[in-house]
Design a protein around this motif. Structure first.
Motif, PDB file in Angstrom:
ATOM      1  N   PHE A 147       0.826  -1.201   0.000  1.00 50.89           N
ATOM      2  CA  PHE A 147       0.000   0.000   0.000  1.00 50.89           C
ATOM      3  C   PHE A 147       0.865   1.257   0.000  1.00 50.89           C
ATOM      4  CE2 PHE A 147      -2.134   3.381   2.353  1.00 50.89           C
ATOM      5  CZ  PHE A 147      -3.341   3.469   1.694  1.00 50.89           C
ATOM      6  N   SER A 148       1.891   1.260   0.835  1.00 47.85           N
ATOM      7  CA  SER A 148       2.739   2.450   0.932  1.00 47.85           C
ATOM      8  C   SER A 148       3.471   2.727  -0.376  1.00 47.85           C
ATOM      9  CB  SER A 148       3.753   2.270   2.066  1.00 47.85           C
ATOM     10  OG  SER A 148       3.094   2.139   3.306  1.00 47.85           O
ATOM     11  N   TYR A 149       3.945   1.686  -1.049  1.00 47.15           N
ATOM     12  CA  TYR A 149       4.713   1.911  -2.277  1.00 47.15           C
ATOM     13  C   TYR A 149       3.814   2.435  -3.391  1.00 47.15           C
ATOM     14  CZ  TYR A 149       7.565   1.068  -6.392  1.00 47.15           C
ATOM     15  OH  TYR A 149       8.252   1.227  -7.574  1.00 47.15           O
ATOM     16  N   PHE A 150       2.706   1.773  -3.625  1.00 51.11           N
ATOM     17  CA  PHE A 150       1.877   2.105  -4.782  1.00 51.11           C
ATOM     18  C   PHE A 150       0.948   3.285  -4.540  1.00 51.11           C
ATOM     19  CE2 PHE A 150       2.944  -2.318  -5.798  1.00 51.11           C
ATOM     20  CZ  PHE A 150       3.330  -2.196  -7.121  1.00 51.11           C
ATOM     21  N   LEU A 151       0.577   3.588  -3.308  1.00 51.89           N
ATOM     22  CA  LEU A 151      -0.398   4.637  -3.047  1.00 51.89           C
ATOM     23  C   LEU A 151       0.149   5.795  -2.231  1.00 51.89           C
ATOM     24  CD1 LEU A 151      -3.542   2.458  -2.279  1.00 51.89           C
ATOM     25  CD2 LEU A 151      -2.929   3.576  -4.419  1.00 51.89           C
ATOM     26  N   GLN A 152       1.376   5.693  -1.722  1.00 52.60           N
ATOM     27  CA  GLN A 152       1.925   6.790  -0.932  1.00 52.60           C
ATOM     28  C   GLN A 152       3.230   7.320  -1.518  1.00 52.60           C
ATOM     29  OE1 GLN A 152       2.137   4.880   2.964  1.00 52.60           O
ATOM     30  NE2 GLN A 152       0.345   6.022   3.672  1.00 52.60           N
ATOM     31  N   LEU A 180       4.795  11.152   5.044  1.00 55.07           N
ATOM     32  CA  LEU A 180       5.685  10.467   5.971  1.00 55.07           C
ATOM     33  C   LEU A 180       4.993  10.196   7.305  1.00 55.07           C
ATOM     34  CD1 LEU A 180       9.140  12.195   5.384  1.00 55.07           C
ATOM     35  CD2 LEU A 180       8.593   9.787   5.065  1.00 55.07           C
ATOM     36  N   LEU A 181       4.230  11.173   7.781  1.00 50.59           N
ATOM     37  CA  LEU A 181       3.518  10.959   9.044  1.00 50.59           C
ATOM     38  C   LEU A 181       2.545   9.793   8.944  1.00 50.59           C
ATOM     39  CD1 LEU A 181       2.792  14.647  10.151  1.00 50.59           C
ATOM     40  CD2 LEU A 181       4.481  13.067  11.092  1.00 50.59           C
ATOM     41  N   ILE A 182       1.793   9.756   7.856  1.00 45.48           N
ATOM     42  CA  ILE A 182       0.853   8.646   7.662  1.00 45.48           C
ATOM     43  C   ILE A 182       1.601   7.333   7.489  1.00 45.48           C
ATOM     44  CG2 ILE A 182      -0.951   7.740   6.150  1.00 45.48           C
ATOM     45  CD1 ILE A 182      -1.740  10.608   5.540  1.00 45.48           C
ATOM     46  N   TYR A 183       2.723   7.376   6.793  1.00 43.31           N
ATOM     47  CA  TYR A 183       3.516   6.168   6.557  1.00 43.31           C
ATOM     48  C   TYR A 183       3.977   5.551   7.874  1.00 43.31           C
ATOM     49  CZ  TYR A 183       7.597   3.351   5.338  1.00 43.31           C
ATOM     50  OH  TYR A 183       8.508   2.326   5.237  1.00 43.31           O
ATOM     51  N   PHE A 184       4.385   6.384   8.827  1.00 44.06           N
ATOM     52  CA  PHE A 184       4.876   5.853  10.093  1.00 44.06           C
ATOM     53  C   PHE A 184       3.753   5.451  11.047  1.00 44.06           C
ATOM     54  CE2 PHE A 184       8.780   8.391   9.052  1.00 44.06           C
ATOM     55  CZ  PHE A 184       9.627   7.290   8.959  1.00 44.06           C
ATOM     56  N   VAL A 185       2.533   5.914  10.767  1.00 41.88           N
ATOM     57  CA  VAL A 185       1.425   5.658  11.695  1.00 41.88           C
ATOM     58  C   VAL A 185       0.523   4.523  11.233  1.00 41.88           C
ATOM     59  CG1 VAL A 185      -0.687   6.661  12.669  1.00 41.88           C
ATOM     60  CG2 VAL A 185       1.418   7.993  12.632  1.00 41.88           C
ATOM     61  N   ALA A 215       5.924  15.691   3.871  1.00 39.60           N
ATOM     62  CA  ALA A 215       5.768  15.622   5.330  1.00 39.60           C
ATOM     63  C   ALA A 215       4.500  14.882   5.761  1.00 39.60           C
ATOM     64  CB  ALA A 215       5.814  17.027   5.929  1.00 39.60           C
ATOM     65  N   PRO A 216       3.298  15.241   5.260  1.00 41.56           N
ATOM     66  CA  PRO A 216       2.100  14.491   5.715  1.00 41.56           C
ATOM     67  C   PRO A 216       2.120  13.028   5.298  1.00 41.56           C
ATOM     68  CG  PRO A 216       1.563  15.993   3.918  1.00 41.56           C
ATOM     69  CD  PRO A 216       2.946  16.331   4.339  1.00 41.56           C
TER      70      PRO A 216
END
Length: 1174
Positions: A503-508, A549-554, A546-547
């Motif tokens: 999810f993180s790679y393809f959508l973030q 990255l915050l979502i990625y870590f949470v 920045a936002p």
């Protein structure tokens, strides 16, 4: 010959016998559970030879050297011998004696197969208990490289058992005297190590070098062990608590229980603390530079703990983000396409540089938070902190240099030459060395037993090899999960991480690559923001990412929650948790309840061989599947005469009676939910009325539709539903019994009714009913029968109307029901009509009806049940109405079909205990508390009446039946009942006690069922039902008819406790004890606080309840002695009895009050047993 004394089977103690414990003679010395000081007394627990065997084994102190300074009596045992030699308190000796006897007796009762001589202590029982009790001590000795002081002779030595008992008794006495030191188990190991050595000196007649006489411990005096051993360490702990300034001082400035205990994880304790204690040792200092500081862990409150505590997760997220960003920057559609590029491959090597940097940060954080642990004794810890930082920094430099050489070679050669590839290979070799620790950790994770062996092995070479990775600890070793659990754990996290990273790679990450390139390529852009930010596009790129990255870590928590819900649902589905959720599912499964309860709760003979055990497990699994899915229809084999059904009825009715006692259901719901016993010659199981609702009417409708069909087809349609079949059979048998009961025996009408039912039975038996009778007439007969029963249930009996209904029913049954019309002469010849109708006896049934007495509550209770079966037209899905009652029934129902071990006999189960800490809360709500309104004008009672409206109505119904004439009496004669009702719905001690005492109540019932014969169960079911009808009689029906009489009877007698023979109380007390740690009970008694009286009331009404409290004795000049006291209520003496009183080294509360309150309360033997062995 088996010497175990078993209670002889009887036919019960009578229907009206009170459920009181068996009386025993007054005993001079108080005891907790077992009166082992007088084995000849008539006490239920002394019926077991295992108790006498354990007590007899302790009386083997005959040829031991007698203690000095005191007189020795022949009645003394090993505990007395140790108590006199080592200066233990007398009540501590008594307490531990009962504790050990209780445990050894329970263990020997669980032996399988039973020993040939149960009146002798089995050596294996004692050996297993010693090994388990001293396991921590032996592990501590191995950890420190010290020889254990438990020195036993060979197995053929006759002194072996006594020696084992001495070592066990010594440890128990130390534990009972330890007070707050129980929070420091390795400190107790140190004390036991030296006291066991002194015990060996005594047994070996060792000569003291200082006195030249036989060795005598220095504590051989009154309170010697408490004053010379326990109090010094207690004083040290108390001083450290004072340094904490009530928890406001830094964690590194004072020692808590763990720090005191961890000091004994190293061999230096032998050199510095010594034995007897060297009070000048820095261990006992609480101030000054030489005092001992922290030894294991220091808590530093800092924001960086967020990274330090979850360092592996942070490293994983940061490294993946870096790798994903590099791959996405290549601009390919899929990541594997980008990985084909050598440039991307080399760029991915930068994650090792980042990884080395993160290791350096982690080492700095470790050093910054744990530097306080570095002392003269822990120099190696400081060296390791410095070396870890230097090694991590070195790796970062090495990787940076190697990475730079790769690109320099590539730039000089332009294409990727052989030399450049060789430098890549060199980098990978260095990376392999870098990840070796991680690979080793992975291997040990995959093979957990290897890591368990390494951690549990106390080999110095292993300490050297693992020094770099972690500090040596005594606890937490060898506790890794098994291979299967590791596989499940790994698969779970693979799914979570795969979903999150995809999810993180393809959508973030990848969607931001294009906008980032566009922003960086923009020229001459003017930004209108604060001067703090530069005018370059890089700040805009940072704000764009920045936002994300915050979502990625949470969002890892979100994915974890999703997969936890999925896995939890699947686990619950396959475990069959919560399958029965409503009355419809309960109806489907209820017919299997008796078989499921017999399978799960009733014990079976234990198999001896491994092969037989495997066969039994396979057979149990197959049977469980049959019960769960109804395969094989086991309920069809179960009729009302079977003991299995009667046993289940006793347990089920006990549950329903408990609901009524708690006012969760009304009297009407009680009768709808109960399982009545077999009576009135009914040939089927009498299911609860709530399950038979509307079934008879459906059967009548089916019979009318199939009026011309053969009997077999009609009966087949009815038998498709088990409840319908039982409803039809029960209704017919009940009507038959009722009519023959109310018609006088010997009259012509009684003969006619008997003849009619004989003909009906004949046609049913030979499947000719539909051929001989018109089933369409049955609804009319049904209506007349309902009218008859309603007339019988009325308080004022109208005999004329009863006779009229009987005459009308007779006309329907004799003239309209048969398919073939018969003349009066034929009816007389067949005995279905009066032979001489011209006599002076009057009309038919006019003088032949004799109704039962209005006080025959059992008859009218069965009559109300028959009326419900005949007249119910709704589905009764709202029975019971109370949500709590529904929840409990659902929980009980689901538990019957869950996978759980087969239950053993109560005698063979492990003893357990419940301990509740209590300080200053409410025991019972006071009268004024209930009446007084709060600031909103709402009283507590008014609030409870609105929240629990149905339960309040049930309570008032119960009070009226117990003699309350007017509602105002609730504040006068029924005040205690009102306070209990309200307290059971608040956060009070009485509510907790009631819930915990259900364990004791259940154990007594199961103990009765374990030993009861078939005659006991069958007769007992009748007795309980008979008395229960007297006490539950409310005389209601669908028309709201009032009861014929009102009785003020105790509800406690309407349960299975009426059938107890005496031994149930003894075995239940041996298996379960409930202790409330009422720390302030002594203060409350001294002040005359009502809570003391309320606690005494709880003890009076719960024989298994014990209360432990701290008694403060003032000696003058502000000198106070503290005692831990255990009390109970003696039913014979009708007063509170003090069982044990053990002096404490000082005030109870040093740290947190609740665990220390619980700690002092484990002077109860059963609680101590559970605490020691778990």
């Amino acid at each position: 010959m088996n010497l175990r004394q078993r209670p002889l089977p009887t036919r019960g103690r009578g229907p009206h016998a009170p459920p009181q414990p068996p009386p025993h003679p007054m005993l001079s010395e108080p005891f907790n559970i077992i009166p082992i000081h007088n084995l000849l007394t008539d006490h239920p627990s002394l019926r077991y030879p295992e108790v006498r065997a354990a007590a007899a084994a302790l009386r083997s102190a005959g040829d031991l050297r007698k203690p000095p300074f005191t007189a020795w009596h022949d009645t003394m045992d090993l505990f007395d011998w140790l108590g006199l030699f080592f200066g233990f308190q007398a009540d501590n000796v008594r307490n531990q004696r009962e504790h050990l006897v209780l445990h050894l007796a329970n263990s020997q009762m669980r032996l399988q197969p039973p020993p040939a001589a149960p009146d002798r202590l089995d050596p294996g029982v004692l050996r297993r208990f010693r090994v388990k009790l001293l396991k921590n001590y032996n592990s501590w000795c191995s950890y420190l490289g010290k020889r254990s002081q438990v020195r036993l002779p060979n197995r053929h030595n006759p002194d072996l058992q006594r020696r084992e008992l001495l070592y066990v008794c010594l440890y128990l006495l130390i534990w009972g005297e330890a007070g707050n030191l129980r929070f420091t188990p390795e400190c107790l190991c140190y004390i036991y190590h030296h006291t066991a050595l002194e015990l060996n000196y005594i047994l070996d007649d060792h000569i003291d070098e200082n006195t030249g006489q036989l060795f005598v411990p220095s504590t051989c005096k009154q309170f010697g062990f408490l004053n010379d051993v326990i109090t010094p360490i207690y004083t040290t702990i108390k001083g450290e608590v004072a340094r904490s300034r009530n928890g406001t001082a830094p964690h590194s400035a004072w020692r808590n229980y763990d720090d005191i205990n961890e000091y004994f994880w190293s061999r230096r304790c032998f050199k510095r603390v010594k034995w007897p204690f060297d009070l000048s040792s820095n261990f006992f200092l609480v101030s000054g530079e030489n005092r001992v500081g922290k030894t294991g862990f220091v808590e530093q409150r800092t924001f960086w703990n967020v990274f330090r505590s979850f360092d592996r997760l942070w490293v994983l997220l940061i490294l993946y983000f870096q790798a994903a960003a590099i791959v996405a920057w290549a601009g390919r559609e899929y990541p594997w396409q980008a990985l084909q590029s050598r440039d991307v491959q080399v760029q991915l090597l930068t994650i090792f540089i980042t990884w080395a940097g993160l290791r350096f940060v982690q080492s700095i954080l470790d050093a910054g938070t744990q530097y306080s642990l570095v002392t003269r004794d822990t120099k190696l810890l400081g060296i390791r902190m410095v070396l870890k930082s230097m090694v991590a920094l070195t790796w970062g430099i090495v990787f940076g240099v190697y990475y730079g050489r790769i690109w320099s070679q590539k730039n000089s050669d332009e294409p990727w030459s052989y030399e450049a590839n060789q430098r890549i290979l060199t980098f990978l070799k260095a990376a392999l060395v870098f990840v070796i620790p991680e690979l080793l950790a992975l291997i040990l994770f995959i093979l957990p037993w290897i890591r368990n062996v390494i951690e549990e092995a106390d080999w110095p070479i292993l300490y050297v090899l693992t020094w770099w990775f972690h500090t040596r600890l005594f606890v937490g070793r060898g506790v890794r999960e098994g291979l299967l659990d590791n596989i499940k754990y790994t698969l779970f996290w693979i799914m979570v991480l795969a979903s999150k990273f995809t999810f993180s790679y393809f959508l973030q990450i990848r969607p931001l690559v294009g906008p980032t390139r566009a922003l960086l390529n923009l020229k001459d852009v003017t930004y209108q923001w604060h001067e703090f930010f530069t005018r370059t596009n890089r700040v805009a790129v940072a704000m764009l990412w920045a936002p994300v990255l915050l979502i990625y870590f949470v969002d890892m928590q979100i994915w974890y929650t999703i997969f936890s819900a999925i896995v939890g649902s699947m686990t619950g589905l396959f475990s069959h948790i919560g399958e029965i959720r409503n009355i419809n599912q309960l109806r489907l499964r209820f017919q299997f309840f008796a078989s499921a309860l017999q399978f799960n709760l009733m014990p079976e003979d234990q198999t001896l061989s491994t092969e037989a055990t495997v066969v039994h497990k396979l057979r149990d699994a197959i049977h469980r599947v049959k019960l769960r899915y109804g395969l094989g229809q086991p309920y069809k084999k179960m009729e009302s005469s079977q003991v299995e059904a009667t046993r289940f009825a006793l347990i089920w009715n006990e549950i329903i009676i408990t609901f009524r006692e708690e006012d969760l259901i009304s009297d009407q719901e009680l009768e709808l939910l109960e399982l009545p016993p077999n009576c009135w010659d009914i040939k089927v199981i009498r299911w609860p009325c709530a399950l038979l609702c509307n079934e008879l009417l459906i059967a009548l409708s089916e019979a009318g539709e199939l009026a011309d069909a053969p009997d077999r087809w009609v009966w087949f349609r009815i038998c498709k539903n088990e409840y319908r079949r039982c409803a039809v059979t029960e209704a017919y048998d009940s009507i038959k019994y009722l009519l023959l009961e109310i018609i006088k025996y010997g009259t012509e009408e009684h003969s006619i009714a008997t003849k009619f039912f004989m003909e009906v039975d004949y046609h049913i038996q030979f499947e000719k009913f539909t051929a001989a009778y018109r089933t369409r007439v049955l609804p009319k007969i049904h209506e007349h029968l309902i009218s008859l029963i309603e007339l019988l249930l009325m308080p004022a009996k109208d005999m004329d109307r009863v006779v009229n209904v009987l005459q009308a029913s007779y006309e329907l049954a004799v003239r309209e029901l048969p398919r073939v019309k018969k003349s009066v002469i034929q009816l007389r010849q067949e005995g279905l009509a009066p032979v001489n109708p011209n006599t002076d006896d009057g009309l038919l049934f006019e003088n032949a009806v004799q109704l039962p007495d209005v006080n025959d509550a059992f008859f009218y209770r069965q009559l109300r049940r028959l009326h419900t079966i005949l007249n119910s037209r709704d589905s009764m899905h709202n029975v019971p109405k109370n949500l709590e009652a529904r929840r409990r029934i659902a929980f009980f129902s689901n538990s019957l079909f869950m996978n759980m071990p087969r239950a053993p006999q109560v005698e063979k189960m492990m003893a357990f205990s419940v301990l509740t800490p209590y300080y200053d809360e409410e025991v019972l709500f006071g009268k004024e508390m209930l009446r007084s309104p709060n600031e909103d004008g709402v009283s507590t009672l008014f609030y409870l009446q609105k929240i629990y409206a149905d339960e309040w109505a049930n309570f008032m119904e119960r009070m009226r039946k117990e003699g309350m004439q007017d509602d105002s009496e609730i504040w006068t004669t029924k005040t205690r009942d009102l306070r209990l009702w309200a307290s059971y719905r608040g956060q009070t001690l009485s509510r907790t006690v009631r819930g915990m005492m259900y364990y004791y109540r259940a154990l007594k019932m199961l103990s009765f069922l374990d030993s009861a014969s078939e005659m006991d169960i069958r007769q007992g079911s009748q007795d309980v039902s008979s008395l229960g009808s007297l006490k539950q009689n409310s005389g209601f029906n669908s028309q709201g008819i009032t009861p014929p009489i009102a009785r003020n009877l105790s509800r406690a007698g309407s349960s299975v406790s009426l059938l107890f023979k005496g031994h149930e109380f003894g075995v239940a007390l041996m298996k379960y004890t409930y202790v409330v740690a009422c720390q302030m009970y002594g203060v409350h008694k001294g002040k005359g606080d009502p809570r003391a009286e309320e606690i005494l009331y709880l003890m009076k009404n719960n024989e298994a309840l014990r209360v432990a409290y701290v008694d403060e004795v003032y000696l003058g000049r502000e000198e106070v002695e503290y005692y831990s006291v255990l009390v109970k209520y003696d039913q014979q003496q009708q007063k509170e009895v003090e069982i044990y009183r053990i002096k404490l080294p000082g005030p109870l509360k040093l740290g947190e009050g609740k665990p220390e309150n619980q700690n002092h309360a484990i002077i109860s033997p059963v609680v101590m047993l559970c605490r020691l062995l778990t």
